[in-house]
Design a protein around this motif. Structure first.
Motif, PDB file in Angstrom:
ATOM      1  N   HIS A 121       2.599   1.495   3.653  1.00 60.04           N
ATOM      2  CA  HIS A 121       3.028   0.658   2.522  1.00 60.04           C
ATOM      3  C   HIS A 121       3.803  -0.549   3.032  1.00 60.04           C
ATOM      4  CE1 HIS A 121       4.828  -0.416  -1.395  1.00 60.04           C
ATOM      5  NE2 HIS A 121       3.699   0.085  -1.834  1.00 60.04           N
ATOM      6  N   TRP A 122       3.881  -1.589   2.186  1.00 57.38           N
ATOM      7  CA  TRP A 122       4.555  -2.823   2.621  1.00 57.38           C
ATOM      8  C   TRP A 122       6.064  -2.806   2.384  1.00 57.38           C
ATOM      9  CZ3 TRP A 122       0.631  -2.657  -1.062  1.00 57.38           C
ATOM     10  CH2 TRP A 122       1.033  -2.713  -2.398  1.00 57.38           C
ATOM     11  N   ALA A 123       6.524  -1.938   1.476  1.00 55.25           N
ATOM     12  CA  ALA A 123       7.962  -1.939   1.184  1.00 55.25           C
ATOM     13  C   ALA A 123       8.723  -1.120   2.227  1.00 55.25           C
ATOM     14  CB  ALA A 123       8.211  -1.371  -0.203  1.00 55.25           C
ATOM     15  N   GLU A 124       9.988  -1.424   2.364  1.00 61.52           N
ATOM     16  CA  GLU A 124      10.839  -0.681   3.299  1.00 61.52           C
ATOM     17  C   GLU A 124      11.030   0.758   2.828  1.00 61.52           C
ATOM     18  OE1 GLU A 124      12.497  -1.511   6.290  1.00 61.52           O
ATOM     19  OE2 GLU A 124      11.003  -3.117   6.201  1.00 61.52           O
ATOM     20  N   LYS A 125      11.293   0.886   1.517  1.00 62.95           N
ATOM     21  CA  LYS A 125      11.459   2.195   0.897  1.00 62.95           C
ATOM     22  C   LYS A 125      11.529   1.996  -0.616  1.00 62.95           C
ATOM     23  CE  LYS A 125      16.486   2.178   1.553  1.00 62.95           C
ATOM     24  NZ  LYS A 125      17.621   3.031   1.917  1.00 62.95           N
ATOM     25  N   GLY A 126      11.577   3.086  -1.366  1.00 61.90           N
ATOM     26  CA  GLY A 126      11.770   2.913  -2.796  1.00 61.90           C
ATOM     27  C   GLY A 126      10.838   3.750  -3.643  1.00 61.90           C
ATOM     28  N   ALA A 127      10.676   3.326  -4.889  1.00 57.89           N
ATOM     29  CA  ALA A 127       9.950   4.114  -5.883  1.00 57.89           C
ATOM     30  C   ALA A 127       8.454   3.861  -5.782  1.00 57.89           C
ATOM     31  CB  ALA A 127      10.473   3.753  -7.274  1.00 57.89           C
ATOM     32  N   PHE A 128       7.851   4.438  -4.754  1.00 57.20           N
ATOM     33  CA  PHE A 128       6.407   4.302  -4.536  1.00 57.20           C
ATOM     34  C   PHE A 128       5.842   5.682  -4.218  1.00 57.20           C
ATOM     35  CE2 PHE A 128       8.385   0.274  -3.289  1.00 57.20           C
ATOM     36  CZ  PHE A 128       7.746  -0.582  -4.174  1.00 57.20           C
ATOM     37  N   THR A 129       5.784   6.508  -5.231  1.00 57.83           N
ATOM     38  CA  THR A 129       5.412   7.912  -5.070  1.00 57.83           C
ATOM     39  C   THR A 129       4.105   8.064  -4.290  1.00 57.83           C
ATOM     40  OG1 THR A 129       6.511   8.403  -7.150  1.00 57.83           O
ATOM     41  CG2 THR A 129       4.934  10.042  -6.344  1.00 57.83           C
ATOM     42  N   GLY A 130       4.158   8.893  -3.269  1.00 54.33           N
ATOM     43  CA  GLY A 130       2.941   9.176  -2.506  1.00 54.33           C
ATOM     44  C   GLY A 130       2.695   8.226  -1.356  1.00 54.33           C
ATOM     45  N   GLU A 131       3.531   7.215  -1.196  1.00 47.77           N
ATOM     46  CA  GLU A 131       3.316   6.217  -0.143  1.00 47.77           C
ATOM     47  C   GLU A 131       4.154   6.521   1.101  1.00 47.77           C
ATOM     48  OE1 GLU A 131       1.112   3.670  -0.055  1.00 47.77           O
ATOM     49  OE2 GLU A 131       0.301   4.456  -1.922  1.00 47.77           O
ATOM     50  N   ILE A 132       3.861   5.820   2.183  1.00 50.02           N
ATOM     51  CA  ILE A 132       4.530   6.011   3.466  1.00 50.02           C
ATOM     52  C   ILE A 132       4.965   4.650   4.004  1.00 50.02           C
ATOM     53  CG2 ILE A 132       4.129   6.631   5.901  1.00 50.02           C
ATOM     54  CD1 ILE A 132       4.130   9.146   4.417  1.00 50.02           C
ATOM     55  N   SER A 133       6.184   4.552   4.497  1.00 54.28           N
ATOM     56  CA  SER A 133       6.660   3.262   5.016  1.00 54.28           C
ATOM     57  C   SER A 133       6.432   3.169   6.523  1.00 54.28           C
ATOM     58  CB  SER A 133       8.150   3.100   4.718  1.00 54.28           C
ATOM     59  OG  SER A 133       8.900   3.925   5.578  1.00 54.28           O
ATOM     60  N   ALA A 134       6.471   1.943   7.009  1.00 57.49           N
ATOM     61  CA  ALA A 134       6.294   1.702   8.439  1.00 57.49           C
ATOM     62  C   ALA A 134       7.379   2.431   9.246  1.00 57.49           C
ATOM     63  CB  ALA A 134       6.344   0.202   8.713  1.00 57.49           C
ATOM     64  N   ASN A 135       8.593   2.363   8.723  1.00 55.86           N
ATOM     65  CA  ASN A 135       9.712   3.058   9.364  1.00 55.86           C
ATOM     66  C   ASN A 135       9.444   4.539   9.606  1.00 55.86           C
ATOM     67  OD1 ASN A 135      12.026   1.967  10.159  1.00 55.86           O
ATOM     68  ND2 ASN A 135      13.008   1.945   8.135  1.00 55.86           N
ATOM     69  N   MET A 136       8.892   5.177   8.581  1.00 55.64           N
ATOM     70  CA  MET A 136       8.611   6.615   8.659  1.00 55.64           C
ATOM     71  C   MET A 136       7.574   6.900   9.743  1.00 55.64           C
ATOM     72  SD  MET A 136       8.318   7.315   4.599  1.00 55.64           S
ATOM     73  CE  MET A 136       9.726   7.118   3.503  1.00 55.64           C
ATOM     74  N   LEU A 137       6.586   6.018   9.862  1.00 54.39           N
ATOM     75  CA  LEU A 137       5.542   6.204  10.873  1.00 54.39           C
ATOM     76  C   LEU A 137       6.111   5.987  12.277  1.00 54.39           C
ATOM     77  CD1 LEU A 137       2.540   4.375   9.147  1.00 54.39           C
ATOM     78  CD2 LEU A 137       2.999   6.834   9.248  1.00 54.39           C
ATOM     79  N   VAL A 138       6.932   4.961  12.414  1.00 55.48           N
ATOM     80  CA  VAL A 138       7.532   4.665  13.721  1.00 55.48           C
ATOM     81  C   VAL A 138       8.402   5.844  14.174  1.00 55.48           C
ATOM     82  CG1 VAL A 138       9.194   3.171  14.904  1.00 55.48           C
ATOM     83  CG2 VAL A 138       7.431   2.167  13.437  1.00 55.48           C
ATOM     84  N   GLU A 139       9.131   6.392  13.228  1.00 50.83           N
ATOM     85  CA  GLU A 139      10.010   7.525  13.556  1.00 50.83           C
ATOM     86  C   GLU A 139       9.214   8.700  14.135  1.00 50.83           C
ATOM     87  OE1 GLU A 139      11.805   9.586  10.218  1.00 50.83           O
ATOM     88  OE2 GLU A 139      13.706   9.729  11.297  1.00 50.83           O
ATOM     89  N   LEU A 140       7.971   8.847  13.659  1.00 49.65           N
ATOM     90  CA  LEU A 140       7.110   9.944  14.140  1.00 49.65           C
ATOM     91  C   LEU A 140       6.442   9.645  15.483  1.00 49.65           C
ATOM     92  CD1 LEU A 140       5.260  11.042  10.883  1.00 49.65           C
ATOM     93  CD2 LEU A 140       6.807  12.451  12.234  1.00 49.65           C
ATOM     94  N   GLY A 141       6.519   8.386  15.914  1.00 47.16           N
ATOM     95  CA  GLY A 141       5.890   8.035  17.187  1.00 47.16           C
ATOM     96  C   GLY A 141       4.504   7.438  17.038  1.00 47.16           C
TER      97      GLY A 141
END
Ligand code: PEP
Length: 249
Positions: A66-86
């Motif tokens: 998703h393009w947003a950093e975080k927030g009310a986007f049910t079911g979506e994933i942020s870039a930050n979350m993916l980076v954290e996973l490697g």
């Protein structure tokens, strides 16, 4: 000059247990690959895939962001979350997202910018439908999709971006574009990138894959074409033996 890159797109396939089996089989089979090797996996498989591929030549990607950093986007994933996973790569604008989930040229651009801002490497998909090809709209469509995807994207980001040309009519259908069709359309995309970023950059930096029923039987011929820098592989990426044969073409 441009290093080939072969990426698997698992789509909505493989549980964690199946991921473990497939990745464990794949690691030794592609260990000597001359191409960059990427597997783009479902969110639930990411942690296992990253764990298993640590210290190998296999890079892990996600299938959307998703393009947003975080927030009310049910079911979506942020870039930050993916980076954290490697995660290193992310597929953006796959035709299945465009067809079934309302993806537009604008959202492709927004996702691409968010991915780059977090150091993820986008694999941006473009390609025409059968109707568009039969209506002689292939050039118009891929040029528009490319120009819109790269809006406000700086030239110094291009080494971290891969474009995948995927004629929609060739995805999951067993129909492959002929190597000439694939090469000709990829040339159109490269010429578009040359207009945006200059000939030298388009020629030396921009990597463009072909995707659409690429498999062990046709990979050699496709990869022999001068414009084709790799493949985005769906079905054949789900079987270690087949995917490794594509990687080691
Ligand atoms: C894809 O999903 O991007 C793809 C090219 O699928 P397939 O190889 O199965 O046609």
């Amino acid at each position: 000059m441009r290093k080939p890159i072969i990426a698997g797109n698992w789509k909505m396939n493989n549980t964690i247990a199946e991921t473990e089996k497939l990745v464990t089989e794949l690691i030794p089979m592609v260990a000597d690959a001359k191409a960059d090797v990427v597997i783009c996996v479902p969110y639930t498989s990411i942690a296992k895939a990253v764990e298993l591929t640590k210290g190998t030549n296999i890079h892990v990607g996600a299938e959307n962001v998703h393009w947003a950093e975080k927030g009310a986007f049910t079911g979506e994933i942020s870039a930050n979350m993916l980076v954290e996973l490697g995660v290193e790569y992310v597929v953006i604008g796959h035709s299945e997202r465009r067809q079934y989930f309302g993806e537009t040229d604008q959202t492709v651009n927004m996702r691409t910018k968010a991915a780059l801002a977090h150091g993820l490497k986008p694999i941006i998909c473009v390609g025409e439908t059968l109707e568009e090809r039969e209506g002689n709209l292939t050039e118009e469509v891929v040029v528009r999709q490319t120009v819109e995807a790269f809006k406000d994207i700086d030239a110094n980001e291009l080494a971290n971006i891969v474009i995948a040309y995927e004629p929609v009519w060739a995805i999951g259908t067993g129909k492959t574009a002929t190597s000439e069709q694939a090469n000709d359309t990829i040339k159109i995309i490269r010429d578009t990138m040359a207009k945006l970023y200059g000939d030298k950059t388009a020629e030396e930096v921009v990597r463009i894959q072909y995707g659409g029923s690429m498999n062990p039987a046709n990979v050699k011929e496709l990869m022999a074409m001068p414009e084709i820098d790799g493949g985005l592989i769906g079905g054949a990426s789900l079987v270690a033996e087949k995917f490794s044969q594509v990687v080691n073409y």
